[in-house]
Design an enzyme around this catalytic site. Structure first.
Site, PDB file in Angstrom:
ATOM      1  N   TYR A 142       0.281  -0.843   0.030  1.00  0.00           N
ATOM      2  CA  TYR A 142       0.147  -0.243   0.083  1.00  0.00           C
ATOM      3  C   TYR A 142       0.636   1.321   0.336  1.00  0.00           C
ATOM      4  CZ  TYR A 142      -3.204   3.404   1.410  1.00  0.00           C
ATOM      5  OH  TYR A 142      -3.696   4.231   1.817  1.00  0.00           O
ATOM      6  N   ASP A 237       9.507   2.863  -0.575  1.00  0.00           N
ATOM      7  CA  ASP A 237       8.358   2.830   0.309  1.00  0.00           C
ATOM      8  C   ASP A 237       8.964   3.221   1.609  1.00  0.00           C
ATOM      9  OD1 ASP A 237       4.874   3.260   0.363  1.00  0.00           O
ATOM     10  OD2 ASP A 237       6.393   3.596   1.790  1.00  0.00           O
ATOM     11  N   LYS A 265       4.930   9.551   9.133  1.00  0.00           N
ATOM     12  CA  LYS A 265       5.003   8.837   9.538  1.00  0.00           C
ATOM     13  C   LYS A 265       6.194   9.379  11.121  1.00  0.00           C
ATOM     14  CE  LYS A 265       2.816   4.879   7.948  1.00  0.00           C
ATOM     15  NZ  LYS A 265       1.136   4.805   8.484  1.00  0.00           N
TER      16      LYS A 265
HETATM   17  P1  KE4 Z   1      -0.838   8.389   4.525  1.00  0.00           P
HETATM   18  O1  KE4 Z   1      -1.203   9.182   3.477  1.00  0.00           O
HETATM   19  O2  KE4 Z   1      -2.132   7.362   5.243  1.00  0.00           O
HETATM   20  O3  KE4 Z   1       0.205   8.941   5.822  1.00  0.00           O
HETATM   21  O4  KE4 Z   1       0.713   6.923   4.246  1.00  0.00           O
HETATM   22  C1  KE4 Z   1       0.248   5.961   3.078  1.00  0.00           C
HETATM   23  C2  KE4 Z   1       1.139   4.991   2.823  1.00  0.00           C
HETATM   24  C3  KE4 Z   1       2.162   5.056   2.096  1.00  0.00           C
HETATM   25  N1  KE4 Z   1       2.756   4.209   2.363  1.00  0.00           N
HETATM   26  C4  KE4 Z   1       3.120   3.171   3.614  1.00  0.00           C
HETATM   27  C5  KE4 Z   1       3.919   1.954   3.276  1.00  0.00           C
HETATM   28  C6  KE4 Z   1       1.470   3.145   4.188  1.00  0.00           C
HETATM   29  O5  KE4 Z   1       1.584   2.195   5.126  1.00  0.00           O
HETATM   30  C7  KE4 Z   1       0.792   4.100   4.374  1.00  0.00           C
HETATM   31  C8  KE4 Z   1      -0.283   3.905   5.785  1.00  0.00           C
HETATM   32  N2  KE4 Z   1      -0.182   3.202   6.153  1.00  0.00           N
HETATM   33  C9  KE4 Z   1      -1.377   2.990   7.148  1.00  0.00           C
HETATM   34  C10 KE4 Z   1      -1.049   1.989   7.551  1.00  0.00           C
HETATM   35  N3  KE4 Z   1      -1.071   0.693   7.161  1.00  0.00           N
HETATM   36  C11 KE4 Z   1      -2.446   4.164   7.347  1.00  0.00           C
HETATM   37  C12 KE4 Z   1      -3.119   3.776   8.384  1.00  0.00           C
HETATM   38  C13 KE4 Z   1      -4.693   4.435   7.983  1.00  0.00           C
HETATM   39  O6  KE4 Z   1      -4.546   4.278   6.579  1.00  0.00           O
HETATM   40  O7  KE4 Z   1      -5.478   5.048   8.205  1.00  0.00           O
END
Ligand code: KE4
Length: 433
Positions: A142, A237, A265
């Protein structure tokens, strides 16, 4: 009706699903999500004043522990001077310098506000510098919710059982090729078929978004070799793994140097942040230095930068990563032991302070999305509900990773051991009936 239930009902009246991000709604585990009102260290408290050991840790954004005094005071001091000006701020440069000092080969940082923006922008840059359109990603990985990447996404979309989202034009999804994680032959086949058309491969160097799936030995090096040979960029990523699995991230832990790195993060210390990072030859193609456009009102805002600086400075103190590794190993050991005591087949997969419990044969490594889908994800909700009842706040999805902080200590592990034992027995009872 509990206060949590009252609040969630109010939330559902004004927000889709009552949440600002889908996985928080507890759709795949059932029940009412606790509204978390405060946190300190490794513990959080909900609206019914119940205390939990926190294993979500804001999906990895918290690594020092909640309300860490160093981070809170950095935010307070900076906010007292004004929050955002839409102008250059000293803290942007200082955080960028800290990030660059930890990532071999990196020379420029562009800050954005989310991991989604970081990944979306990095891929636009890769297409801009290569003049190619196609991108390879991996099933179960993701990279945020930008349109072209919502194909076989591994986080919320997978948990919700709708890997492809309505609203994404077929023509945009068509630019994203999906390979199987840890399958270099499959990647080679894509490059053979589309060679000269692929701008980039984007990969989670340790997957957290289909549960914790480590890279096979040689997998990341293989991606580096394939992309270099083809003139495509390797985009790693590290939104989740960056400054978590090592100082710098997985690229340092596994010794692979990408063309671009996506971060978020941890580098924001719990405040909104994202970044994409790389060598000047590539990054200086980003506006205004170059033609690839990307912008953001709150990009590099002083509050997020100050929280990030305080966090990275705390992480370089002696022994923090060694402590996270020790705690991670201890948690893995207690989970394996309590599952065995309840005679529940479980495999724990962990890298550093991120880990996942899979209900499957302990001896069978899980290497791809197909492997994860074949596990007993149906048992996870039983386990999760029992953990919550026993005071452990665990990520509410079988397709996510749990995260430890530097604040998790012996007392938290005692709570976790007791709760996990009861939860595994609850699973055993459900399967014996
Ligand atoms: P954000 O747009 O949520 O800040 O980041 C997206 C993203 C991109 N790449 C990786 C590897 C990620 O894990 C994420 C976001 N992680 C999720 C948890 N699996 C955030 C939690 C959520 O979607 O509420």
């Amino acid at each position: 009706m509990s206060r949590n239930e009252e609040l969630f009902a109010e939330a559902q009246r004004v927000m889709p699903g009552g949440v600002s991000s889908p996985v928080r709604a507890y759709g795949s585990v059932g029940g009412t999500p606790p509204t978390i009102v405060s946190g300190r260290g490794a513990r959080v408290h909900d609206a019914d004043d119940r205390e939990y050991v926190d294993m979500v840790s804001a999906w990895g954004a918290q690594i020092l522990g909640h309300a860490d005094p160093r981070v809170v005071s950095a935010i307070q001091e900076r906010a007292a001077l004004g929050t955002v000006f839409g102008a250059p701020a000293i803290e942007e440069t200082r955080l960028a310098e800290r990030i660059l000092s930890a990532l071999p080969g990196a020379e420029r940082v562009r800050f954005v506000s989310t991991g989604t923006e970081a990944c979306m922008s990095a891929l636009r840059l890769a297409r801009g510098v290569t003049g190619r359109d196609l991108v390879v990603k991996f099933a179960g990985n993701y990279h945020g919710h930008s349109d072209a990447l919502l194909s076989s996404a591994g986080s919320g979309a997978l948990t919700l059982g709708t890997p492809d989202s309505p609203g994404v034009p077929a023509s945009w999804a068509a630019c994203t090729l999906t390979a199987t994680y840890n399958d270099l032959d499959g990647v080679r086949a894509l490059f053979d078929r589309y060679d000269g058309e692929i701008a980039a491969v984007i990969v989670e160097p340790v997957v957290g978004n289909m549960g914790c799936i480590p890279p096979d030995a040689g997998f990341l090096a293989g991606l580096r070799e394939i992309t270099s040979a083809s003139g495509a960029l390797l985009v790693i990523d590290e939104v989740m793994t960056g400054f978590r699995v090592a100082s710098g991230g997985a690229q340092v832990r596994f010794g692979v140097q990408p063309d671009l790195t996506c971060l978020a993060k941890v580098i924001g210390g719990g405040m909104p942040v994202g970044a994409y990072v790389g060598p000047a030859a590539i990054m200086d193609q980003v506006a205004p230095a170059g033609p690839v456009y990307q912008a953001g009102t709150l990009s590099g805002n002083p509050i997020s930068m100050a929280a990030g600086i305080a966090t990275l400075d705390a992480l370089v103190e002696d022994g923090v990563y060694e402590g996270l590794e020790r705690t991670g190993a201890a948690v893995e050991q207690l989970l394996v032991a309590s599952a065995a005591a309840a005679d529940v087949p479980v495999r724990v997969q962990r890298v550093g302070s991120m880990l996942t419990v899979f209900f499957t044969d302990p001896e069978q490594p899980l290497r791809s999305l197909e492997d994860v889908k074949a596990t007993r994800t149906d048992l996870f909700p039983i386990w999760h509900r029992a953990l919550l009842a026993e005071g452990v706040h665990w990520p509410p999805s079988a397709y996510e990773a749990a995260f430890l902080t530097a604040a998790h200590g012996a007392s938290e592990l005692d709570v976790l051991a007791r709760a996990a034992t009861l939860a595994f027995h609850a699973v055993a009872s459900s399967t014996s009936g």
